[in-house]
Scaffold this active site. Structure first.
Site, PDB file in Angstrom:
ATOM      1  N   ALA A  61       0.634  -1.129  -0.045  1.00 21.20           N
ATOM      2  CA  ALA A  61       0.088   0.152   0.077  1.00 21.20           C
ATOM      3  C   ALA A  61       0.890   1.106  -0.027  1.00 21.20           C
ATOM      4  O   ALA A  61       1.816   1.296   0.470  1.00 21.20           O
ATOM      5  CB  ALA A  61      -1.032   0.231   1.271  1.00 21.20           C
ATOM      6  N   GLU A 105       0.792  -9.634  -2.702  1.00 23.67           N
ATOM      7  CA  GLU A 105      -0.663 -10.017  -3.069  1.00 23.67           C
ATOM      8  C   GLU A 105      -0.945  -9.809  -4.605  1.00 23.67           C
ATOM      9  O   GLU A 105      -1.530 -10.810  -5.166  1.00 23.67           O
ATOM     10  CB  GLU A 105      -1.633  -9.421  -2.202  1.00 23.67           C
ATOM     11  CG  GLU A 105      -1.508  -9.884  -0.769  1.00 23.67           C
ATOM     12  CD  GLU A 105      -2.309  -9.062   0.254  1.00 23.67           C
ATOM     13  OE1 GLU A 105      -2.315  -7.758   0.373  1.00 23.67           O
ATOM     14  OE2 GLU A 105      -3.418  -9.603   0.839  1.00 23.67           O
TER      15      GLU A 105
END
Ligand code: NAI
Length: 704
Positions: A61, A105
């Site tokens: 992120a 991910e």
């Protein structure tokens, strides 16, 4: 857009380019989905390679977007991963340097993965009080096996790509590149290979379709739960990591994804997660000084000198040696040097014995150390740190000498813990070059460094010492000049409350137990015994003349009069057995407290753990509010960093001011007003600081 699209022959290359670590911010996410669309629309393109520019594949992120609408805006990470999975042409992740959190991910949504050796692979969300939230808990066990994946998810620690590639049966990496430099070339060749393989229209492999089982699931997850309980008693996230991975083994993939999402969102709202996220941002923010821009020029620091080879001088020197920076230590006498160097060597040798340091590293570090009794030998140092006796006269002599001999532009720092840095600066003709560098003991271990900015300290000196702090792996916080700076000025109030609590009816053990249950590493009395009760005694003696209005419990003085200085003499508030650190309550001390109480005419009362914790913690909060208001600290989060890294404040509470925010400042102010009514306490002190009153009136809190 922060993802670039290029076509090499029949392969499209999408390169994440959002420095420093290719965080998956909105523009980057949009770049990926746009690139995928372009690749699918171009008949000449047969496969896609997804990689990262610069120092990472992707660090996850984008922290710059934390807490902003951009963080969740579509396409969010889950949507991007879905778009990758659904791409009609094979997508190959080309991983190097760093693939963490959302970055890992994302790669798990790709059809194939090729990795360069040396890449750090991790799902570190647990360190922010979370579980991975974009399929990490569901996909990683499918490619690594349940146990290896859970270990990574619960610890949050990075593992090298080549180690993971060796796990039997792993499907995380389809291929290892021969070197990081060769990754791009080999990834394109690999993409061509998989494009040819799927030219017949055969389905593209998806991690979600792999099985996820553990042969002794129930027993294993029970075991894992027990392990995790012991490891992280104050945090809910590690146990949720176990639950989420267990769900991967028991539920269909899409259901598991929903389970993960629900846990992720619930964790987001826990105070522990808020505390960890606060500290993550606070630590980064601490290095920024409002009026010192990031592009402020810095002075070169290649040679360091330390004055004084005592407890602090030795530890301070080790920090620089560890970072490969040569140090010269100066003392008055050769014996002092020999003793100091002996202690340093002993510290390194203990690390070698424990297997934490290799012998050749020890030799290299000690090889960078020189000693001298002559100021001539240090005049070329770029930075000199004074750690001599805490007496203004001694400091004066040292700084006058430094002013005389040091080359122009050298930074002159003092490690003083209580003296006025402006005064120390005034001993020189170059106060702009003088700064406080307040290390904490043991200086080679403690992470905190208070950088004390004098009235005249130059901005480039500030910029330089903040950068030096990073180099020697310290968390630096800027403090203005005042008695005790940020940390010790606050701890004095905390210590005073500890004393009043004894006078009013507590035992030292009761106070320590209550605050340790709250999460402090050590209560004030065990702490006093460790640091040496004589240190506080000396400060109080000074206070009795400096601040005759300030009220203190005299109990600690009585203890010192009995010579009970703490662990170093085997007795303090508690007794100690040689070689052990266990604090054993002592009947004589308890009797001393009872008698002193009687002499004061106080009838003891039963004091609740709640009151103990509130008085200790809110005393920190009130003093901190004054410190903020006076501009001694630049921001509330800096104070939290000081307390977490230097004073053992419980991490899961996020620091004293974050904790006050969580309790609610209205409630904090109400409690202070209650304490004001206690005739045995200090009513003046408990007047809520003007800043607190203002924030309450405006319905705000410390951290915005
Ligand atoms: P210490 O007594 O262990 O060491 C001081 C050393 O300085 C001694 O080896 C002494 O021989 C040497 N020294 C004294 N005058 C000197 C001079 N004129 N020239 C050269 N060397 C001289 O003291 P410690 O604990 O290392 O403290 C040093 C400074 O660090 C003090 O200002 C203290 O307030 C500060 N400090 C101490 C902390 C602690 O926990 N001990 C924590 C933070 C700061």
């Amino acid at each position: 857009m922060t993802a670039e699209y290029k076509v090499h022959g029949d392969i499209a290359l999408i390169t994440l380019n959002n420095p420093p670590v290719n965080g998956l911010g909105l523009a980057t996410r949009q770049g990926i989905t746009a690139g995928l669309e372009q690749a699918q629309a171009d008949p000449a393109v047969k496969a896609v390679v997804l990689t990262g520019a610069g120092k990472a594949f992707s660090g996850g992120a984008d922290i710059k977007e934390f807490g902003t609408p951009k963080a969740l805006a579509e396409p969010n990470l889950l949507s991007v991963i879905l778009a990758v999975e659904n791409c009609s042409k094979p997508v190959v992740a080309a991983i190097h340097s760093v693939a963490m959190g959302g970055g890992l991910e994302l790669s798990l949504g790709c059809h194939y993965r090729i990795a360069a050796p040396g890449a750090n692979i991790a799902l570190p969300e647990v360190k922010l009080g979370l579980i991975p939230g974009a399929g990490g808990t569901q996909r990683l066990p499918r490619v690594l096996g349940v146990e290896a994946a859970l270990n990574m998810i619960v610890s949050g620690e990075p593992v090298k790509s080549e180690m993971l590639a060796q796990l039997p049966g792993q499907k995380l990496f389809d291929k290892m590149a021969s070197s990081p430099e060769k990754l791009a070339e080999e990834a394109i060749a690999f993409a061509k290979e998989v494009a040819a393989k799927h030219a017949d229209g055969s389905p593209l492999p998806l991690v979600r379709n792999l099985p996820c089982k553990h042969k002794d699931g129930d027993a294993y997850f029970q075991f894992a739960r027990n392990m995790v309980k012991g490891m992280a008693k104050n945090f809910p996230a590690p146990a949720k990591c176990v639950d989420a991975v267990e769900a991967a083994t028991k539920q269909k993939f899409d259901q598991g994804m929903l389970t993960e999402r629900e846990m992720f969102i619930n964790l987001m709202w826990t105070p522990e997660c808020r505390a960890l996220r606060h500290l993550f941002m606070a630590e980064r923010a601490a290095s920024k000084i409002p009026d010192v821009p990031e592009d402020t020029p810095q002075r070169k620091i290649e040679k360091v000198a330390v004055i004084g080879a005592g407890t602090m001088g030795g530890g301070i020197s080790m920090n620089f040696l560890n970072a490969g920076i040569p140090v010269t230590i100066l003392e008055m006498k050769q014996e002092a040097l020999d003793r100091g160097v002996g202690v340093m060597r002993g510290n390194y040798e203990a690390q070698v014995k424990k297997g934490k340091l290799k012998q050749d590293k020890l030799d290299a570090r000690m090889g960078l150390l020189k000693t001298t009794v002559n100021y001539e030998d240090i005049k070329d140092a770029d930075l000199v740190i004074e750690a001599v006796f805490e007496e203004i006269g001694v400091k004066e002599a040292v700084f006058k000498k430094l002013d005389e001999v040091m080359k122009p532009g050298a930074i002159l720092a003092s490690n003083t813990s209580t003296l006025d840095v402006n005064k120390i600066a005034s001993f020189t003709k170059r106060p702009q070059d003088v700064v406080g560098l307040h290390f904490f003991s043991p200086a080679n271990v403690m992470k905190l460094l208070e950088v004390v900015r004098g009235e005249k300290t130059a901005k480039d000196v500030m910029a330089t010492v903040m950068a030096v702090a990073k180099k020697i792996k310290k968390t630096a916080v800027v403090s203005g000049v005042c008695d005790g700076f940020i940390g010790n000025r606050m701890i004095e109030q905390y210590g005073r409350q500890g004393g009043f609590l004894l006078d009013e009816g507590c035992t030292p053990a009761q106070v320590d137990r209550a605050i340790e249950k709250f999460g402090f590493a050590m209560g004030p009395f065990r702490m006093g015994d460790l640091a040496g009760n004589d240190i506080g005694w000396a400060i109080r003696k000074r206070r009795y003349t400096e601040k005759p209005d300030m009220k203190y419990s005299k109990t600690a003085d009585l203890l010192c009069e009995k010579g009970r200085f703490g662990q170093k003499v085997g007795k303090g508030w508690y007794d100690y057995v040689p070689g052990k650190r266990d604090a054993i309550p002592n009947a004589e001390v308890e009797q001393m407290i009872v008698e002193h109480r009687k002499a004061l005419g106080i009838t003891p009362r039963k004091i609740s753990d709640e009151e103990i914790v509130q008085r200790l913690v809110f005393s920190l909060v009130n003093e901190a509010a004054h410190i903020l208001e006076e501009g001694i600290a630049n921001k509330a989060s800096d104070i939290d960093v000081v307390y977490i890294f230097g004073y053992g404040f419980p991490v899961h509470r996020g620091g004293p001011l974050k904790y006050a925010d969580e309790v609610g400042l209205f409630n904090v102010a109400q409690a202070m007003k209650r304490f004001q009514k206690n005739p045995l306490d200090d009513a003046k002190f408990w007047e809520p600081a003007p800043l607190i009153q203002r924030l309450v009136a405006e319905g705000k809190n410390f951290n915005g």
